[in-house]
Scaffold this active site. Structure first.
Site, short mmCIF file in Angstrom:
data_model
loop_
_atom_site.label_atom_id
_atom_site.label_comp_id
_atom_site.label_asym_id
_atom_site.label_seq_id
_atom_site.Cartn_x
_atom_site.Cartn_y
_atom_site.Cartn_z
N CYS A 88 14.98 3.07 0.66
CA CYS A 88 15.75 4.28 0.93
C CYS A 88 14.76 5.37 1.34
O CYS A 88 14.02 5.90 0.50
CB CYS A 88 16.54 4.68 -0.32
SG CYS A 88 17.63 6.08 -0.09
N CYS A 148 -18.61 -10.34 0.34
CA CYS A 148 -18.81 -9.02 -0.27
C CYS A 148 -18.34 -7.93 0.69
O CYS A 148 -18.82 -7.84 1.82
CB CYS A 148 -20.27 -8.83 -0.63
SG CYS A 148 -20.62 -7.18 -1.28
#
Length: 291
Positions: free
Chosen positions: A109, A135
């Site tokens: 909504c 990493c």
């Protein structure tokens, strides 16, 4: 991101103070043209017209979002689930389930003033894609230097733990991969970003990158659009002719930013990546066909 002074008072109140526009008054409440809805604050895609439906609730309703674009969080009332732009945090509205409106049984909504509509055929000025390649310090460091990349952020994606810490992800029990959000100017071809991703890490390694071991270091492209998915699959298929490619291609999910000290790590420390550097994988002098 846009300057707040350019917004109307209502837009400011809704996006930054979490107010709600009056029902049945929004520009997109009874609006069903084909296209894409982007965040009015940052411009990244949030919703597609094919996921919009008429709920008669008074506000635009969607039963799905662009992958990785919307973040859910507990509302200040402690009951409802608020939805915000996953990148800039602008307030969108609330999400509800169990109402039975569509097969997906979900209703976003959304306040019209939090959105801007782009008609079918008009590209957004920017998009985002998420890359996991070991990493995240080194991956971000290299993507920050790619011409056309507008912003980067390190974090986690692909697992089941909400709002994980770096320490938790390092245990290998969260399911998350160390991931880099890459926001890019759509004037560049995302295929070039995808090729670059393959060139800056060893995509043949499984759950590993250099000295780092574990599922959190796996190689993944998390896509947010059909175009990204198609170009990622096309590029991977080309590489499979020569390599054992461990990289997975998955739909983006919630991106959880890592702690501040991980952001721009090598710029802060003055260091350099220990297992990420650019390798020659694609011939730069001869245009190649991935077909």
């Amino acid at each position: 991101m846009e300057d707040k002074k350019d917004f109307s008072e209502l837009e400011k109140k809704v996006m930054f103070e979490k107010a709600t526009e009056r029902p049945f008054t929004g520009e997109y409440y009874d609006f069903f043209e084909e296209g894409t809805y982007v965040c009015k604050n940052c411009g990244l895609p949030l919703y597609r017209s094919q996921d919009k439906f008429h709920s008669e609730c008074g506000w635009p309703s969607f039963d799905d979002e662009v992958p990785g674009a919307v973040r859910r969080q507990l509302d200040a009332d402690g009951i409802r689930t608020e939805i915000v732009c996953g990148y800039c945090g602008a307030h969108l509205g609330h999400v509800f389930t169990g109402e039975g409106y569509t097969e997906k049984d979900t209703r976003h909504c959304v306040n019209s003033v939090s959105l801007r509509f782009l008609p079918k055929g008009q590209k957004p000025e920017k998009e985002q894609i998420f890359f996991a390649a070991g990493c995240f310090w080194g991956v971000e460091h290299l993507f920050k230097r790619f011409d056309g990349v507008l912003d980067t952020e390190v974090g986690f994606m692909g697992g089941h733990k909400e709002n994980p810490t770096y320490k938790e992800v390092c245990t290998g029990t969260t399911g998350h991969a160390e991931t880099v959000r890459v926001v890019y100017d759509t004037k560049i071809d995302v295929e070039d970003l995808i090729k670059y991703f393959f060139e800056i890490h060893d995509f043949t390694q499984v759950n590993r990158q250099g000295p780092d071991w574990g599922e959190q270091y796996r190689s993944v492209i998390f896509y947010t659009s059909d175009e990204q998915k198609e170009k990622a699959e096309k590029t991977k298929a080309f590489l499979l002719k020569r390599y054992n490619v461990a990289t997975k291609i998955e739909k983006a999910s919630t991106f959880w930013p890592a702690e501040d000290y991980h952001q721009d790590y090598y710029d802060k420390t003055g260091g350099t990546p220990y297992c990420h550097y650019r390798r020659t994988v694609f011939d730069k002098d001869i245009p190649i066909s991935l077909d």
